[in-house]
Design a protein around this motif. Structure first.
Motif, PDB file in Angstrom:
ATOM      1  N   PHE A 329       4.250  36.494 -41.786  1.00 33.58           N
ATOM      2  CA  PHE A 329       5.559  36.214 -42.373  1.00 33.58           C
ATOM      3  C   PHE A 329       6.089  37.422 -43.136  1.00 33.58           C
ATOM      4  O   PHE A 329       7.304  37.557 -43.350  1.00 33.58           O
ATOM      5  N   ALA A 330       5.189  38.314 -43.533  1.00 38.02           N
ATOM      6  CA  ALA A 330       5.583  39.497 -44.305  1.00 38.02           C
ATOM      7  C   ALA A 330       6.137  40.615 -43.423  1.00 38.02           C
ATOM      8  O   ALA A 330       6.737  41.569 -43.944  1.00 38.02           O
ATOM      9  N   TRP A 331       5.966  40.515 -42.106  1.00 35.38           N
ATOM     10  CA  TRP A 331       6.457  41.577 -41.231  1.00 35.38           C
ATOM     11  C   TRP A 331       7.973  41.715 -41.342  1.00 35.38           C
ATOM     12  O   TRP A 331       8.708  40.726 -41.248  1.00 35.38           O
ATOM     13  N   THR A 332       8.439  42.941 -41.529  1.00 35.73           N
ATOM     14  CA  THR A 332       9.874  43.208 -41.467  1.00 35.73           C
ATOM     15  C   THR A 332      10.313  43.161 -40.003  1.00 35.73           C
ATOM     16  O   THR A 332       9.481  43.132 -39.089  1.00 35.73           O
ATOM     17  N   GLU A 333      11.608  43.180 -39.783  1.00 36.56           N
ATOM     18  CA  GLU A 333      12.085  43.166 -38.398  1.00 36.56           C
ATOM     19  C   GLU A 333      11.613  44.405 -37.645  1.00 36.56           C
ATOM     20  O   GLU A 333      11.248  44.326 -36.462  1.00 36.56           O
ATOM     21  N   THR A 334      11.593  45.539 -38.334  1.00 35.12           N
ATOM     22  CA  THR A 334      11.112  46.769 -37.693  1.00 35.12           C
ATOM     23  C   THR A 334       9.647  46.644 -37.319  1.00 35.12           C
ATOM     24  O   THR A 334       9.232  47.022 -36.211  1.00 35.12           O
ATOM     25  N   GLU A 335       8.849  46.105 -38.239  1.00 35.51           N
ATOM     26  CA  GLU A 335       7.429  45.907 -37.938  1.00 35.51           C
ATOM     27  C   GLU A 335       7.245  44.941 -36.783  1.00 35.51           C
ATOM     28  O   GLU A 335       6.395  45.147 -35.905  1.00 35.51           O
ATOM     29  N   PHE A 336       8.034  43.880 -36.778  1.00 33.23           N
ATOM     30  CA  PHE A 336       7.964  42.910 -35.699  1.00 33.23           C
ATOM     31  C   PHE A 336       8.227  43.580 -34.353  1.00 33.23           C
ATOM     32  O   PHE A 336       7.478  43.405 -33.381  1.00 33.23           O
ATOM     33  N   MET A 337       9.296  44.364 -34.279  1.00 28.98           N
ATOM     34  CA  MET A 337       9.670  45.011 -33.023  1.00 28.98           C
ATOM     35  C   MET A 337       8.640  46.063 -32.612  1.00 28.98           C
ATOM     36  O   MET A 337       8.315  46.185 -31.422  1.00 28.98           O
ATOM     37  N   ASP A 338       8.128  46.815 -33.571  1.00 30.52           N
ATOM     38  CA  ASP A 338       7.170  47.876 -33.255  1.00 30.52           C
ATOM     39  C   ASP A 338       5.806  47.311 -32.860  1.00 30.52           C
ATOM     40  O   ASP A 338       5.219  47.718 -31.850  1.00 30.52           O
ATOM     41  N   ARG A 339       5.312  46.373 -33.644  1.00 30.24           N
ATOM     42  CA  ARG A 339       3.970  45.847 -33.387  1.00 30.24           C
ATOM     43  C   ARG A 339       3.905  45.019 -32.112  1.00 30.24           C
ATOM     44  O   ARG A 339       2.864  44.970 -31.448  1.00 30.24           O
ATOM     45  N   LEU A 340       5.007  44.374 -31.789  1.00 30.41           N
ATOM     46  CA  LEU A 340       4.993  43.488 -30.629  1.00 30.41           C
ATOM     47  C   LEU A 340       5.648  44.122 -29.404  1.00 30.41           C
ATOM     48  O   LEU A 340       6.007  43.421 -28.461  1.00 30.41           O
ATOM     49  N   ALA A 341       5.790  45.432 -29.413  1.00 32.64           N
ATOM     50  CA  ALA A 341       6.262  46.120 -28.213  1.00 32.64           C
ATOM     51  C   ALA A 341       5.281  45.835 -27.075  1.00 32.64           C
ATOM     52  O   ALA A 341       4.067  45.963 -27.246  1.00 32.64           O
ATOM     53  N   GLY A 342       5.794  45.412 -25.932  1.00 37.64           N
ATOM     54  CA  GLY A 342       4.920  45.089 -24.812  1.00 37.64           C
ATOM     55  C   GLY A 342       4.298  43.714 -24.883  1.00 37.64           C
ATOM     56  O   GLY A 342       3.434  43.367 -24.079  1.00 37.64           O
ATOM     57  N   SER A 343       4.740  42.897 -25.859  1.00 37.24           N
ATOM     58  CA  SER A 343       4.217  41.538 -26.016  1.00 37.24           C
ATOM     59  C   SER A 343       5.271  40.531 -25.572  1.00 37.24           C
ATOM     60  O   SER A 343       6.473  40.743 -25.776  1.00 37.24           O
ATOM     61  N   PRO A 344       4.856  39.392 -24.994  1.00 41.15           N
ATOM     62  CA  PRO A 344       5.853  38.372 -24.639  1.00 41.15           C
ATOM     63  C   PRO A 344       6.537  37.767 -25.855  1.00 41.15           C
ATOM     64  O   PRO A 344       7.634  37.218 -25.748  1.00 41.15           O
ATOM     65  N   ILE A 345       5.913  37.873 -27.025  1.00 40.64           N
ATOM     66  CA  ILE A 345       6.458  37.273 -28.243  1.00 40.64           C
ATOM     67  C   ILE A 345       7.751  37.958 -28.672  1.00 40.64           C
ATOM     68  O   ILE A 345       8.643  37.328 -29.239  1.00 40.64           O
ATOM     69  N   ARG A 346       7.862  39.226 -28.369  1.00 36.32           N
ATOM     70  CA  ARG A 346       8.981  40.027 -28.862  1.00 36.32           C
ATOM     71  C   ARG A 346      10.340  39.458 -28.450  1.00 36.32           C
ATOM     72  O   ARG A 346      11.332  39.600 -29.166  1.00 36.32           O
ATOM     73  N   ARG A 347      10.368  38.769 -27.315  1.00 39.06           N
ATOM     74  CA  ARG A 347      11.667  38.319 -26.811  1.00 39.06           C
ATOM     75  C   ARG A 347      12.288  37.194 -27.637  1.00 39.06           C
ATOM     76  O   ARG A 347      13.486  36.951 -27.530  1.00 39.06           O
ATOM     77  N   ILE A 348      11.515  36.508 -28.488  1.00 34.15           N
ATOM     78  CA  ILE A 348      12.143  35.456 -29.295  1.00 34.15           C
ATOM     79  C   ILE A 348      12.886  36.046 -30.484  1.00 34.15           C
ATOM     80  O   ILE A 348      13.728  35.364 -31.088  1.00 34.15           O
ATOM     81  N   GLY A 349      12.590  37.285 -30.837  1.00 31.37           N
ATOM     82  CA  GLY A 349      13.278  37.940 -31.943  1.00 31.37           C
ATOM     83  C   GLY A 349      12.687  37.582 -33.299  1.00 31.37           C
ATOM     84  O   GLY A 349      11.995  36.572 -33.470  1.00 31.37           O
ATOM     85  N   HIS A 350      12.978  38.415 -34.285  1.00 30.27           N
ATOM     86  CA  HIS A 350      12.408  38.264 -35.616  1.00 30.27           C
ATOM     87  C   HIS A 350      12.885  36.983 -36.299  1.00 30.27           C
ATOM     88  O   HIS A 350      12.119  36.328 -37.033  1.00 30.27           O
ATOM     89  N   GLU A 351      14.128  36.604 -36.064  1.00 32.03           N
ATOM     90  CA  GLU A 351      14.676  35.420 -36.728  1.00 32.03           C
ATOM     91  C   GLU A 351      13.894  34.163 -36.351  1.00 32.03           C
ATOM     92  O   GLU A 351      13.475  33.396 -37.226  1.00 32.03           O
TER      93      GLU A 351
END
Length: 407
Positions: A329-351
């Motif tokens: 829950f502490a991940w910023t949007e930038t962290e979310f996008m960077d850490r989950l690059a190449g992951s199927p999770i990334r497509r749901i977006g940080h929100e």
């Protein structure tokens, strides 16, 4: 785009191979598929007419929820030659996704235990590593390339959970297994923890018979597997017998009857496909499941035979097999996008990621008796109370209100 070569105009290979040549090619395809990491491959014709009535009823009942694309494509799902003109056969393949170092004797117990630990963040097993769409599609393309090398250019198009395709029906007809009561494909030798992919081809390869006994199987979100598969009228759960564990353990009652899933109730749909607020009556039932849900598979007796993947792609990244709700829950949007690059999770977006985690944290606040253990959860939620997204704020407020609510 799905890997493809023009299939509308019949290729030379489609008409020049004799029966012996076609049979030899089919055998070779199985060898190549194994070398590419697929656990099992079968070949089927394209007649799915038996599935049309069930599919239409499922759509008419609104069980697809907000997935408008399910209805938009209509019966193309059950008519491969309408989706890809020129198709005469489908090569159906499955790829196991349990990480290669999985302790086969303990993995189900470990996963069940984490679901009962309120502060843990439970991500569906298939989504912890690299995006399966990319892995499976790339391997299907390599398989198509090998076929091209052997017979010359031919018409094909490859898919994995990326087009209006009735993957489970095709896989069942190709002899890869049978449809379980949870609607996923089941194999006697591998359970259901595998991805499915297909190559539509214009080459009249010999077919494997519809084989719910798994006779050809030498070894799947299913999609389908972030996927929700409708009951399409071919109820082939012979090997499920009287067992109904998947129905009984589904946390939201989404498996409304054997062979039928109502996506609107499914945790996988709610956490992945659904774009709006999660219905309040379902939030408490979601527990700490923040992306997908494996319960119907964890409790299925056939998954004691689940097999690990030989590929490294599905190994967990970013501690998604052990992280806490507070950490993620502490991940910023930038962290979310960077850490989950190449992951199927990334497509749901940080929100939506925060929405899902807020629900998990609210349930954890309600279910954690230790006041000291609740403190970091409450602080994490308070830090997002003024989030720019109204969707996130709504779920944060709901979550904060859960502290002190009787379990």
């Amino acid at each position: 785009m799905s890997p493809s070569r023009d299939i509308a105009t019949p290729s030379a290979a489609a008409s020049t191979l004799d029966q012996q040549g076609l049979a030899s090619l089919a055998m070779q395809i199985r060898v190549w598929a194994r070398e590419l990491g697929f656990a099992h491959v079968g070949i089927t014709d394209i007649d799915l007419s038996h599935a049309e009535a069930g599919l239409q009823q499922w759509l008419d009942d609104g069980c697809h929820g907000d997935m408008d694309y399910m209805a938009a494509h209509g019966m193309k799902r059950a008519r491969p030659a309408e989706l890809v003109p020129g198709t005469v056969r489908v090569i159906s393949a499955r790829m196991n996704y349990l990480p290669s170092d999985t302790d086969l004797a303990q993995w189900r117990k470990r996963e069940m235990a984490r679901a009962d630990m309120p502060g843990e963040a439970v991500v569906s097993i298939y989504a912890r590593g690299r995006d399966y769409h990319k892995v499976v599609r790339n391997r299907l393309q390599q398989l198509a390339d090998r076929i091209t090398q052997a017979i010359g250019p031919f018409g094909y198009r490859a898919f994995t959970d990326s087009a209006p395709v009735l993957e489970v029906e095709l896989a069942q007809k190709a002899g890869l297994g049978w449809r379980g009561k949870h609607t996923l494909l089941l194999s006697r030798d591998a359970g259901s923890l595998f991805f499915l992919g297909e190559i539509f081809v214009d080459v009249p390869l010999p077919v494997d018979g519809d084989d719910s006994d798994d006779r050809h199987d030498g070894h799947e979100d299913g999609s389908g597997h972030d996927g929700v598969h409708p009951n399409t009228g071919m109820d082939r759960g012979e090997h499920c017998g009287q067992c109904r564990r998947c129905l009984d353990v589904c946390p939201t009652g989404a498996i409304t009857e054997a062979f039928r899933v109502d996506a609107r109730l499914c945790v996988s749909y709610l956490t992945i496909e659904h774009k709006g607020a999660i219905p309040e009556p379902l939030r408490a039932r979601m527990g700490n499941r923040i992306y997908g849900c494996d319960d119907c598979q964890l409790y299925c007796p056939w998954n004691k035979f689940a097999q690990p993947s030989p590929l490294p792609d599905f190994a967990p990244r970013n501690k998604l097999d052990s992280a806490s709700l507070v950490e993620l829950f502490a991940w910023t949007e930038t962290e979310f996008m960077d850490r989950l690059a190449g992951s199927p999770i990334r497509r749901i977006g940080h929100e939506r990621w925060l929405r899902n985690l807020a629900v998990g944290l609210g349930n954890a606040l309600r279910e954690t008796p230790d006041a000291d253990a609740r403190l970091p959860m409450r602080d994490a939620l308070l830090a997002r109370r003024d989030h720019p997204s109204a969707l996130v704020r709504e779920h944060v407020e709901w979550a904060l209100a859960q502290e002190g609510v009787p379990v």
